[in-house]
Design an enzyme around this catalytic site. Structure first.
Site, short mmCIF file in Angstrom:
data_model
loop_
_atom_site.label_atom_id
_atom_site.label_comp_id
_atom_site.label_asym_id
_atom_site.label_seq_id
_atom_site.Cartn_x
_atom_site.Cartn_y
_atom_site.Cartn_z
N ASP A 98 0.87 -1.19 0.00
CA ASP A 98 0.00 0.00 0.00
C ASP A 98 0.90 1.24 0.00
O ASP A 98 2.09 1.13 0.30
CB ASP A 98 -0.88 0.00 1.27
CG ASP A 98 -2.21 0.74 1.06
OD1 ASP A 98 -3.27 0.08 1.09
OD2 ASP A 98 -2.18 1.98 0.87
N ASN A 155 -5.55 -4.44 -6.51
CA ASN A 155 -6.75 -3.92 -5.86
C ASN A 155 -6.66 -2.44 -5.51
O ASN A 155 -7.69 -1.79 -5.34
CB ASN A 155 -6.98 -4.78 -4.60
CG ASN A 155 -7.95 -4.16 -3.64
OD1 ASN A 155 -9.15 -4.29 -3.80
ND2 ASN A 155 -7.44 -3.47 -2.61
N TYR A 185 -13.30 7.38 -13.21
CA TYR A 185 -13.40 6.11 -12.49
C TYR A 185 -14.02 5.04 -13.39
O TYR A 185 -13.51 3.92 -13.49
CB TYR A 185 -14.25 6.31 -11.22
CG TYR A 185 -14.26 5.11 -10.29
CD1 TYR A 185 -13.24 4.93 -9.36
CD2 TYR A 185 -15.30 4.17 -10.33
CE1 TYR A 185 -13.24 3.85 -8.49
CE2 TYR A 185 -15.31 3.09 -9.47
CZ TYR A 185 -14.28 2.93 -8.55
OH TYR A 185 -14.29 1.85 -7.70
N LYS A 235 -12.14 1.70 -14.80
CA LYS A 235 -12.60 0.35 -14.44
C LYS A 235 -13.01 -0.44 -15.68
O LYS A 235 -12.79 -1.65 -15.74
CB LYS A 235 -13.75 0.44 -13.42
CG LYS A 235 -13.32 1.00 -12.06
CD LYS A 235 -12.28 0.14 -11.37
CE LYS A 235 -11.97 0.61 -9.95
NZ LYS A 235 -10.96 -0.22 -9.27
N THR A 247 -16.47 0.29 2.90
CA THR A 247 -15.05 0.54 3.18
C THR A 247 -14.87 2.05 3.31
O THR A 247 -15.77 2.82 2.93
CB THR A 247 -14.16 0.07 2.01
OG1 THR A 247 -14.35 0.96 0.90
CG2 THR A 247 -14.46 -1.35 1.59
#
Ligand code: NAD
Length: 253
Positions: A38, A91, A157, A161, A192
């Site tokens: 990360d 991810n 976005y 994707k 999340t």
């Protein structure tokens, strides 16, 4: 421990939070040794500590997935640590600001594409090189339902994707005979920080989002992790090039 991934060496990017953290934890529970990666070191160290507390094996390697040199160092470090790379979950991602296509800021567009699309490709590039050397492997990318249908006010976005889904299918075809399976998971709304950072300040937004969900709730990150782990495990051995909705029915509408 069920041991679906016993002895496997795995990497999960963006595993300092949310879906990535839940996935790293599930990989470890299933017997894999996990590289937790990360940009956020403290979040990633928390994930590593949570895995080690349960007797699992994990190590943190910091990486900004949009930086080619950092991604190269990540994969080199992962292979130095565990000797190989069997499973990779790409991810890491950001939501970016909201705005209509005709008025979307160029710098915001560049940031979202760099992380959510170029970042996935840079990781896949290095992972594929390693998997070719060792004779196979499995890659699962976190796309989104925004990779399957349009979403207003999120042009960068949605484009990124859709790009991840296209890249997944192309690479799956290119490396199918090399024993490398490449798939994507397309989550719907997941509880999340990417979502709760906004909804916790405004419960009305949360209610509106949930009202729009066929199943009447958001997913928990663990429900997405199950699909990512399954796609990396031998249980899905004949699946490659798939973009699997894990969305509580959103794209069925
Ligand atoms: P999150 O914000 O909880 O986690 C994302 C993680 O990615 C964070 O730890 C962040 O530090 C890391 N990250 C961001 N930019 C990075 C970079 N350049 N390099 C390395 N790490 C970076 O969000 P999440 O919901 O767990 O998101 C994970 C993935 O799932 C993302 O790709 C997101 O687009 C996707 N997704 C989320 C939802 C949702 O509703 N939460 C729905 C569909 C898809």
């Amino acid at each position: 421990m069920n041991g679906r991934l016993e002895g496997k060496a795995a990497l999960v990017t963006g595993s300092g939070s949310g879906i990535g953290r839940a996935t790293a934890l599930l990989f470890a529970r299933e017997g894999a040794r996990v590289i937790v990666s990360d940009v956020n070191a403290s979040g990633a160290e928390e994930t590593v500590a949570a895995i080690q507390k349960k007797g699992g094996e994990a190590r943190f390697i910091r990486c900004d997935v949009s930086k080619s040199a950092e991604v190269e160092a990540l994969i080199r470090g992962a292979v130095e640590t565990f000797g190989r790379l069997d499973c990779a979950v790409n991810n890491a991602g950001i939501s970016g600001v909201m705005g209509p296509t005709g008025d979307y800021p160029e710098d915001a567009w560049d940031r979202v594409i760099a992380t959510n699309l170029t970042g996935v490709w840079l990781c896949m590039k290095q992972e594929i090189q390693q998997m070719l050397k060792q004779g196979g492997g499995s890659i699962a990318n976190t796309a989104s339902v925004a990779g399957l249908v349009g979403f207003t006010m999120a042009p960068a976005y949605t484009a990124a994707k859709h790009g991840v889904v296209g890249l997944t299918k192309t690479a799956a075809l290119e490396y199918a005979k090399a024993n490398i399976r490449i798939n994507a998971v397309c989550p719907g709304l997941v509880r999340t920080p990417m979502i709760t950072d906004t909804t916790s300040k405004n419960p009305q937004i949360e209610q509106a989002l949930i009202a729009d969900e066929p199943v009447g709730r958001m997913a928990d990150p663990e429900e997405i992790a199950e699909a990512l782990v399954w796609l990396c495990s031998g249980a899905s051995s004949f699946i490659t090039g798939a973009a699997l909705p894990v969305d509580g029915g959103v794209v069925a509408r």
